[in-house]
Design a protein around this motif. Structure first.
Motif, PDB file in Angstrom:
ATOM      1  N   GLN A 295       0.857  -1.194   0.000  1.00  0.00           N
ATOM      2  CA  GLN A 295       0.000   0.000   0.000  1.00  0.00           C
ATOM      3  C   GLN A 295       0.889   1.239   0.000  1.00  0.00           C
ATOM      4  N   VAL A 296       0.733   2.074  -1.017  1.00  0.00           N
ATOM      5  CA  VAL A 296       1.552   3.273  -1.169  1.00  0.00           C
ATOM      6  C   VAL A 296       0.630   4.466  -1.409  1.00  0.00           C
ATOM      7  N   ASP A 297       0.567   5.369  -0.456  1.00  0.00           N
ATOM      8  CA  ASP A 297      -0.253   6.577  -0.592  1.00  0.00           C
ATOM      9  C   ASP A 297      -1.700   6.246  -0.967  1.00  0.00           C
ATOM     10  N   GLY A 298      -2.215   5.164  -0.405  1.00  0.00           N
ATOM     11  CA  GLY A 298      -3.593   4.783  -0.668  1.00  0.00           C
ATOM     12  C   GLY A 298      -3.791   3.942  -1.912  1.00  0.00           C
ATOM     13  N   PHE A 299      -2.707   3.582  -2.599  1.00  0.00           N
ATOM     14  CA  PHE A 299      -2.788   2.760  -3.798  1.00  0.00           C
ATOM     15  C   PHE A 299      -2.144   1.402  -3.533  1.00  0.00           C
ATOM     16  N   GLN A 300      -2.695   0.357  -4.162  1.00  0.00           N
ATOM     17  CA  GLN A 300      -2.093  -0.969  -4.079  1.00  0.00           C
ATOM     18  C   GLN A 300      -1.133  -1.161  -5.245  1.00  0.00           C
ATOM     19  N   THR A 301       0.047  -1.702  -4.944  1.00  0.00           N
ATOM     20  CA  THR A 301       1.002  -2.068  -5.991  1.00  0.00           C
ATOM     21  C   THR A 301       1.489  -3.487  -5.725  1.00  0.00           C
ATOM     22  N   LEU A 302       2.247  -4.027  -6.681  1.00  0.00           N
ATOM     23  CA  LEU A 302       2.834  -5.361  -6.544  1.00  0.00           C
ATOM     24  C   LEU A 302       4.291  -5.325  -6.993  1.00  0.00           C
ATOM     25  N   PRO A 303       5.124  -6.236  -6.480  1.00  0.00           N
ATOM     26  CA  PRO A 303       6.509  -6.289  -6.941  1.00  0.00           C
ATOM     27  C   PRO A 303       6.581  -6.489  -8.459  1.00  0.00           C
ATOM     28  N   GLY A 304       7.458  -5.739  -9.085  1.00  0.00           N
ATOM     29  CA  GLY A 304       7.673  -5.894 -10.518  1.00  0.00           C
ATOM     30  C   GLY A 304       6.910  -4.934 -11.393  1.00  0.00           C
ATOM     31  N   VAL A 305       5.844  -4.317 -10.881  1.00  0.00           N
ATOM     32  CA  VAL A 305       5.125  -3.337 -11.696  1.00  0.00           C
ATOM     33  C   VAL A 305       5.918  -2.036 -11.708  1.00  0.00           C
ATOM     34  N   PHE A 306       5.705  -1.230 -12.734  1.00  0.00           N
ATOM     35  CA  PHE A 306       6.447   0.020 -12.843  1.00  0.00           C
ATOM     36  C   PHE A 306       6.148   0.933 -11.662  1.00  0.00           C
ATOM     37  N   SER A 307       7.200   1.494 -11.070  1.00  0.00           N
ATOM     38  CA  SER A 307       7.081   2.452  -9.974  1.00  0.00           C
ATOM     39  C   SER A 307       6.268   1.871  -8.812  1.00  0.00           C
ATOM     40  N   ALA A 308       6.646   0.668  -8.401  1.00  0.00           N
ATOM     41  CA  ALA A 308       5.897  -0.026  -7.342  1.00  0.00           C
ATOM     42  C   ALA A 308       6.003   0.660  -5.993  1.00  0.00           C
ATOM     43  N   ASP A 309       7.016   1.526  -5.815  1.00  0.00           N
ATOM     44  CA  ASP A 309       7.205   2.191  -4.530  1.00  0.00           C
ATOM     45  C   ASP A 309       6.425   3.495  -4.393  1.00  0.00           C
ATOM     46  N   GLY A 310       5.712   3.890  -5.450  1.00  0.00           N
ATOM     47  CA  GLY A 310       4.941   5.125  -5.392  1.00  0.00           C
ATOM     48  C   GLY A 310       4.954   5.830  -6.733  1.00  0.00           C
ATOM     49  N   PRO A 311       4.192   6.898  -6.868  1.00  0.00           N
ATOM     50  CA  PRO A 311       4.116   7.600  -8.151  1.00  0.00           C
ATOM     51  C   PRO A 311       5.494   8.099  -8.596  1.00  0.00           C
ATOM     52  N   ASP A 312       5.828   7.879  -9.856  1.00  0.00           N
ATOM     53  CA  ASP A 312       7.082   8.389 -10.379  1.00  0.00           C
ATOM     54  C   ASP A 312       6.965   9.895 -10.612  1.00  0.00           C
ATOM     55  N   ARG A 313       8.101  10.569 -10.723  1.00  0.00           N
ATOM     56  CA  ARG A 313       8.105  12.026 -10.803  1.00  0.00           C
ATOM     57  C   ARG A 313       7.379  12.530 -12.044  1.00  0.00           C
ATOM     58  N   GLY A 314       7.569  11.842 -13.164  1.00  0.00           N
ATOM     59  CA  GLY A 314       6.903  12.284 -14.384  1.00  0.00           C
ATOM     60  C   GLY A 314       5.393  12.240 -14.269  1.00  0.00           C
ATOM     61  N   SER A 315       4.874  11.148 -13.722  1.00  0.00           N
ATOM     62  CA  SER A 315       3.421  11.033 -13.572  1.00  0.00           C
ATOM     63  C   SER A 315       2.879  12.081 -12.608  1.00  0.00           C
ATOM     64  N   ALA A 316       3.619  12.343 -11.538  1.00  0.00           N
ATOM     65  CA  ALA A 316       3.176  13.371 -10.584  1.00  0.00           C
ATOM     66  C   ALA A 316       3.118  14.737 -11.249  1.00  0.00           C
TER      67      ALA A 316
END
Length: 327
Positions: free
Chosen positions: A153-174
């Motif tokens: 769980q990152v900032d209210g979002f679910q991610t999984l290992p291996g997906v792009f930017s799994a640790d949180g929103p990347d700078r470009g998307s932000a």
């Protein structure tokens, strides 16, 4: 490269699949030569749609998930360490006890580190080195339960290992999310990942529907969890070939520009071409990209109006409107 190591392992007796039963091949890449294995027994497992479709077009049985037991498995190691460990654990659990699991990867993708970790958990063979990579095998024993993938769980979002930017929103998307105007009508988020930009788009009540298009099934499954708005429609698809049901008012994207470790601007250019095809004549593309990427020429060829709408020292946010239709 993978085919050379696979053939070496088979010929040397390091990897000996049983005479009967399915042979799983987990996460091979488009172009991988699997002809050393009996095609009628191979079950390709990949959640990446372009790879899935490539193997299916060549007559292989393909599924996005492991869907049954197997006699043996070949794990094609991904770069992300947590994803690699989860893939090895999945193979270990799927193969019949004692059946061979082969783990193959490039040195640049971390095969040495994974094999080192694996050696303390299973009876791992000596690694065979060839073509800048290694392959090693172990008998399945369903002992790698600590290696399975767990959602984060990152900032209210679910991610999984291996997906792009799994640790949180990347700078470009932000940056892109902060720059977007109030969009309306029919929208697509191409290469949507786990849904960060889609969630930003859906904050506007004037959005009629949003097509969430993503090629990586794990990321799309996260997006389904993260976005419960009924206006969202989810598509497991290659964004460069996906067809919208009707012309779109806007396309939003942070397109990938790497294949494996190698930069490939052609991938981002293909995304731009897809956006031009999907938009109606007055439609608008909102794009974020690294400043060094050579997108100016294709944008000028495909859109009548192209302007920089924001960004920082490393990224550009680009607005491109009025796609040019080929005559």
């Amino acid at each position: 490269m993978r085919s050379a190591r696979l053939t070496f392992a088979l010929d040397s007796g390091a990897f000996v699949p049983p005479a009967d039963g399915n042979i799983l091949v987990l996460r091979p890449h488009e172009g991988d030569d699997l002809s050393a294995l009996p095609r009628d027994r191979v079950r390709v497992v990949t959640g990446f749609k372009p790879d899935h479709d490539w193997f299916a077009a060549r007559g292989y049985a393909v599924s996005p998930r492991i869907d049954g037991p197997a006699a043996a498995a070949l794990v094609c190691l991904p770069r992300a360490k947590d994803a690699a460990r989860a893939l090895v654990a999945a193979a270990d659990a799927a193969v019949a006890p004692g059946g061979p699991v082969a783990v193959d990867g490039q040195k640049t993708d971390g095969i040495d580190a994974v094999l080192k970790d694996l050696r303390s958990h299973v009876a791992l063979s000596e690694a065979l080195s060839k073509a800048h990579g290694k392959i090693a095998t172990f008998p399945a024993a369903a002992t790698l339960t600590g290696w399975t993938a767990s959602p984060a769980q990152v900032d209210g979002f679910q991610t999984l290992p291996g997906v792009f930017s799994a640790d949180g929103p990347d700078r470009g998307s932000a940056l892109l999310a902060a720059t977007l105007p109030d969009l309306k009508g029919r929208i697509a988020d191409l290469g949507a990942g786990w849904g960060y930009l889609s969630a930003a788009i859906l904050k506007n009540p004037a959005v009629r529907d949003l097509h969430v298009v993503e090629a990586e099934l794990d990321a799309l499954d996260c997006a389904r969890v993260n976005i419960t708005d009924p206006r969202a429609q989810f598509h497991w698809a290659d964004a460069t070939t996906w067809k919208a049901p009707t012309a779109l008012d806007a396309v939003v994207m942070n397109p990938p520009f790497h294949i494996g470790r190698d930069a490939d601007p052609a991938l981002g250019i293909a995304f731009i071409g897809a956006a031009a095809r999907l938009l109606h004549p007055q439609g608008v593309l909102w794009l974020v990209a690294n400043r060094h990427l050579p997108y100016d020429r294709p944008l000028a060829a495909l859109f009548r109006d192209v302007t920089d709408a924001g960004g920082d020292s490393g990224f550009r946010v680009i607005r491109a409107s009025h796609p040019i239709r080929p005559r």
